[in-house]
Motif scaffolding. Structure first.
Motif, mmCIF file in Angstrom:
data_model
loop_
_atom_site.group_PDB
_atom_site.id
_atom_site.type_symbol
_atom_site.label_atom_id
_atom_site.label_comp_id
_atom_site.label_asym_id
_atom_site.label_seq_id
_atom_site.Cartn_x
_atom_site.Cartn_y
_atom_site.Cartn_z
ATOM 1 N N THR A 1 7.397 5.290 -13.287
ATOM 2 C CA THR A 1 6.488 4.441 -12.528
ATOM 3 C C THR A 1 6.919 2.978 -12.624
ATOM 4 N N ASN B 1 2.162 1.929 -3.459
ATOM 5 C CA ASN B 1 1.106 2.514 -4.297
ATOM 6 C C ASN B 1 0.938 4.007 -4.005
ATOM 7 N N SER C 1 0.830 -1.216 0.000
ATOM 8 C CA SER C 1 0.000 0.000 0.000
ATOM 9 C C SER C 1 0.857 1.255 0.000
ATOM 10 N N SER D 1 1.392 7.084 -6.573
ATOM 11 C CA SER D 1 0.329 8.092 -6.712
ATOM 12 C C SER D 1 0.861 9.494 -6.444
ATOM 13 N N SER E 1 8.024 0.493 -9.592
ATOM 14 C CA SER E 1 7.394 -0.813 -9.427
ATOM 15 C C SER E 1 8.438 -1.913 -9.280
#
Length: 294
Positions: free
Chosen positions: A274, A225, A222, A229, A278
């Motif tokens: 991004t 993420n 989380s 964001s 990841s």
């Protein structure tokens, strides 16, 4: 006299010979709709790629001209700087808020809950503009004795657009990080802490050696993420004229009118970075999941 060929009760049916199996006709399972869907998607994908190559409106020459230009690279550095500051400050403050929520003190719980409730309710763009106009409320801020003399003060005007953006992003992310950390800590079995207390392990060591290593398995997905964001959300600070990636792209296509290729420049850089985040997330999660079933 029995007219059936069923075996006697209590005896297994005879095993067929190998020749009997060879005589069977094997028919593979057919999936016609799977092939229809595959063909339809392949056609749409081919049309999309064909459009990218043949449609002159994409203007790939302009894209190649600006993709690695000095202006875009500098703007990308500002975006990464905002992401780094927002993540570090937001996570540290989020950890503090999380443990305030887990505290037995009603006051600490109430303050932390109120902070999370307020900053999750207010849109990020509103927060950034508010901090940018902080000087309207307070011309000076000082640090010192509460309701007493101040030891250090500074003008809020000196905060500048970049400082206001970092402040807005950090405080906004702290509310989300607080709930992520709190959920991760609550996922650790309380019996382990009871056993550690019975063994006389100090509270701080329990947190460092027992709680956090296990909580990180729940926190990391989380939290990663949220970082991604935040990286994309830095485009919001363009409202206060900070030269990050999206704002710089807007400035350029405002001058030359090449909207589509310039938007593609920003899009590709967001996708590239991004993807890098990841990959980093994968390796960090693998590190903390050692010894656990995945």
């Amino acid at each position: 006299m029995s007219l059936t060929s069923d075996p006697p009760i209590g005896k297994a049916p005879p095993i067929p010979e190998a020749d009997d199996y060879a005589a069977l006709k094997v028919v593979p399972a057919r999936h016609p709709w799977r092939w229809v869907a595959t063909f339809a998607v392949a056609v749409l994908l081919a049309q999309f790629v064909h459009g990218l190559v043949t449609n002159q409106a994409w203007d790939w020459n302009t894209f190649g001209l600006y993709f690695s230009s000095e202006t875009i690279i500098k703007a990308l550095g500002v975006t990464l700087e905002l992401t780094l500051y927002g993540t570090v400050i937001g996570f540290v403050l989020g950890v503090v808020l999380a443990f305030m929520r887990l505290s037995a003190s009603p006051l600490l719980k109430g303050v932390a809950f109120g902070y999370v409730w307020a900053f999750r309710s207010i849109p990020l763009i509103v927060q950034v503009i508010f901090w940018f106009n902080l000087t309207v409320l307070y011309e000076h801020l000082s640090i010192g004795v509460p309701f007493g003399p101040g030891f250090f003060s500074f003008k809020t005007l000196d905060l500048g657009p970049l400082g206001a953006a970092v402040l807005g992003l950090s405080l906004h992310q702290a509310a989300y990080f607080a709930e992520i950390v709190r959920g991760g800590v609550l996922s650790v079995d309380g019996g382990q802490l009871e056993a550690a207390s019975a063994l006389g392990i100090p509270r701080l060591r329990q947190l460092r050696r027992i709680v956090l290593p296990q909580a990180m398995r729940s926190i990391l997905p989380s939290a990663a993420n949220e970082v991604i964001s935040l990286f994309k959300g830095t485009s919001i600070v363009s409202v206060v004229a900070i030269g990050e990636l999206f704002h710089q792209v807007q400035v350029i296509y405002g001058r030359n009118g090449r909207v589509i290729p310039l938007l593609l420049v920003a899009t590709f850089w967001y996708i590239v970075l991004t993807s890098v985040l990841s990959v980093a997330q994968y390796y960090v999660e693998r590190h903390f999941s050692r010894g656990a079933r995945t």
